[in-house]
Design an enzyme around this catalytic site. Sequence first.
Site, short mmCIF file in Angstrom:
data_model
loop_
_atom_site.label_atom_id
_atom_site.label_comp_id
_atom_site.label_asym_id
_atom_site.label_seq_id
_atom_site.Cartn_x
_atom_site.Cartn_y
_atom_site.Cartn_z
N ASP A 59 -23.54 -2.74 16.72
CA ASP A 59 -22.50 -2.23 15.83
C ASP A 59 -21.88 -3.42 15.09
O ASP A 59 -22.01 -4.56 15.52
CB ASP A 59 -21.37 -1.56 16.64
N THR A 117 -18.28 -3.26 13.65
CA THR A 117 -16.84 -3.33 13.93
C THR A 117 -16.57 -3.62 15.40
O THR A 117 -17.02 -2.88 16.27
CB THR A 117 -16.17 -2.00 13.52
N ASP A 154 -19.92 2.50 20.74
CA ASP A 154 -18.56 2.72 21.24
C ASP A 154 -18.14 4.19 21.16
O ASP A 154 -17.27 4.63 21.89
CB ASP A 154 -17.55 1.85 20.49
#
Length: 1179
Positions: A468, A470, A790
Amino acid sequence: MANNSVAYSGVKNAVKEANHGDFGVTLAELRSLMELRATDALHKIQECYGDVHGICTKLKTSPNEGLSGNPADIERREAVFGKNFIPPKKPKTFLQLVWEALQDVTLIILEIAAVVSLGLSFYQPPGGNESLCGSVNIGEEEEESEAGWIEGAAILLSVVCVVLVTAFNDWSKEKQFRGLQSRIEQEQKFTVIRGGQVIQIPVADIIVGDIAQVKYGDLLPADGVLIQGNDLKIDESSLTGESDHVKKSLDRDPMLLSGTHVMEGSGRMVVTAVGVNSQTGIIFTLLGAGGDEEEKEKEKEKKDKKNGAVENRNKAKAQDGAAMEMQPLKSEDGGDGDEKDKKRANLPKKEKSVLQGKLTKLAVQIGKAGLLMSAITVIILVLYFVIDTFWVQKRPWLAECTPIYIQYFVKFFIIGVTVLVVAVPEGLPLAVTISLAYSVKKMMKDNNLVRHLDACETMGNATAICSDKTGTLTMNRMTVVQAYINEKHYKKIPEPEAIPEKTMAYLVTGISVNCAYTSKILPPEKEGGLPRHVGNKTECALLGLLLDLKRDYQDVRNEIPEEDLYKVYTFNSVRKSMSTVLKNSDGSFRIFSKGASEIVLKKCFKILSANGEPKVFRPRDRDDIVKTVIEPMASEGLRTICLAFRDFPAGEPEPEWDNENDIVTGLTCIAVVGIEDPVRPEVPDAIKKCQRAGITVRMVTGDNINTARAIALKCGILNPGEDFLCLEGKDFNRRIRNEKGEIEQERIDKIWPKLRVLARSSPTDKHTLVKGIIDSTIFEQRQVVAVTGDGTNDGPALKKADVGFAMGIAGTDVAKEASDIILTDDNFTSIVKAVMWGRNVYDSISKFLQFQLTVNVVAVIVAFTGACITQDSPLKAVQMLWVNLIMDTLASLALATEPPTEALLLRKPYGRNKPLISRTMMKNILGHAFYQLVVVFTLLFAGERIFDIDSGRNAPLHAPPSEHYTIVFNTFVMMQLFNEINARKIHGERNVFEGIFNNAIFCSIVLGTFVVQIIIVQFGGKPFSCSELSIEQWLWSIFLGMGTLLWGQLISTIPTSRLKFLKEAGHGTQKEEIPEEELAEDVEEIDHAERELRRGQILWFRGLNRIQTQAFIELFHKVESSRLFFLRGLRTGGTVSTKDFNVKAVSLHILCLHPFVYRGMFKIKRENCCKFSSICLLG
């Protein structure tokens, strides 16, 4: 089931049934309410309580303010309604662990041999001429024959030592795990409202009457009834088996159950059942958790029968009824399931772990060789004795000689078992376990919380990481740095006076109400620190924008509380936007929307002009904004968010709110903001290390492609001038699908090798990419893929990946449950450390194998040859037990705890098919074995002349220990000690002492073993078949031992490339070895090597296919079962129950594993059932 309300709630609850603590509702009523669903539950609530506020009133709690938090009130509620805790099963006692250790097959064989030997040594044959028995007793003196019991006793003593060490290891590990478990439980938090304040409390502190806030990604820790919800959807598959998400609302289905996942939306609930009284708790209790409660209940029932308490008798019946009701589920698994499992056990299965497959295959090969050698040794000894006694000496078999002959046969049998014990690398399971446990413990310090042990070593083979953006590559500290407001592009946040009042009003209200109320900015914890961002980081950036504009979002929220929001379309990966509807006092409606700029802008038909009034917004204007505002922002690595609104006039009929496409359209654009999330400073260097180590890093993000590309360039994922692909999700899908819209592997294979950035991707795209890379066959080696995630929707990709990393800070409970490793700091650098530790595990196992197999080869050949030539093993059974029990165990500890070095990242991944034992290692093993055999045989056949001592060969049955054989034994051990130093290097390095003092365990073990060897030789006497040695003899032993270091230097000068005849060993299972039908998706996962093992019927190695989890499996189950649903969030269907895991990790143990996995209660696949949580500490 409704009637068994108090059945499992313990004595306290039952006693207070009549006087229910002055609350307006009883525990029984609440439990029966929570067993109802949908309309049934609604009718019951309306009939008994009026509405959910009626339940709150009876529970003496406020829907808005929550409980007061008064300790006396909390204590009273816990006494009446129970605590949010399921008592774990009692741990096994030390004696039970001892009994389990005694079940080991090899130990049983040694025990039988020792007992027979012991019995025969005490048996005095009746008179008669013993000379008729042949030359077997010549030279045997009376007192020596009386000492014949020592060998049997010594073997028994060794067995006792092994058993006690094993049991103690398991006991101490269990103790540590329980301590660790209680620490984990304290760290699990959930958001509740107490005294009007939103606070986070440990899950175990939640009580009935609490008002809990639920949001996307949560795992519900207790049962409750919905008070207020926004677009709430729950995954109840863990309880019902239904995969469809259930929509929850006050007018449809307000019942929220523990152990279920929030997949979308948010809301508040009043907690109505906790712990053993919740729906999950009831099932757990029926499955055997909370044993103490059941025992109390049984005792209570006995008393009640004596007292004739009718009421409690009915309750006991109700309990039995509930048990009967649940029983078919349980017995189906227990009875028929056993048969099914046996059938399934014969089915082949895909390889699960790289190391596991290689170890299993290697162990099977060594086991076959060892079994063959031991059988041949026994046969030759028996034949030699029989031919020499009855044919050459022509002795008749006399009855009085039978015990003497049997003693010989028992001795031969013990020698045979000794050869087998030496041949089998029983220290290997321990080495694997220690290496993994040590790594896992150290990885916790490196912010890697390992949930599944095999993920640790799999990470060492990783060839691709899909990360990912972020929070992993960036700092996840979002700040609005640019804005486009009233047709003006501000490169920094404008002064409040520069924005028209009308625009400011839209901006303040829109951001305040259209961000989750759980997102907020709190004052810094330390003076001079940064304000704390709680909740969604992007929303916190928008709230921070209001603070920068000198406006307070909390004033707006106080004016418009969350329950006054008319309708909320919560953010999800499909919408990529969030919208909130407000109802005005005049009956009109206003909707505020925010989301990905290019998506929301397409729905905008108007835009606020320079004076704050709406004006027409044409497609041409939109294209201009994209080119002049959004793309420049994105190229600087900013995330762009568009804020918009729409009014619905009062006179018109109320819109159809469920028809979202008609609602969220025709918007008026308020502003476009650019949010900066800086790249973590340590990430570019970490990515360079990965690329140098042969690992490809790909970024998979939901962000704009320009933003993603800019960040990828900053990180080093992309480098200027390289021919790599950056794709958006829709473009990726177009390229990989055929005309029918089906995904084709061939099309994926054309894309993934060059793909580096996948932007605007959905979780489905991530899963498709991961599956495509794993299933690809364009390279010789199968790719080993690690994935970070996440969000709740990242679950499938995390499951599919070889190693799934969940974010410990930003990750949802669902993502954490789907993962193998949790990154406690959400930092990409921690993944690189995981790679390093994974490779270190692999190297540690190889180091131990190099050492162990050298010992095995020498000891087997010495025992075999010696036994065949001299009718006795130069290395006695007790000495072999010392070599195996202490040297193997300690060597595995010494070599498995080598700390990793940066050098591990300078080579490419080993790959799935690279053998455990490389050519270089084989050269070392055979080279050192040659040196040791030359030394041992020289001492064995010429030692008495070299040292001028009596020969130890051809000694009678109970002859005293000889100096000759003691020198052979001592020199053999010394050579192993120094070879342990050689084994530290497996890639042909010359300096074997490099970094030796960095490993205190290694140094202390080598020193400790040397000291114990001195004690054994000098003071061991008859039990260890040792005679005291002089200083000169000791120095010769040490000198010959040190020779292995010099010999090692000689071996390393021989180039491995010249030794073409050397074979590698311990290959992974080749794909072509497995028939196609065996690779079917639903086939049980049984290793190919295990199938080979079954054909061989080798008892000694049954179960080595689970080798790397061995000493911990029993432990994990206990730890895990005490907290599923509530604290770590495993689904109900994931419960594991073991029937008989007899797995021990001490030297001399050959593993016998009898797995019985409780499955099928909720039709959950075996692979989901067999995930064991693994936070390991060294015992």
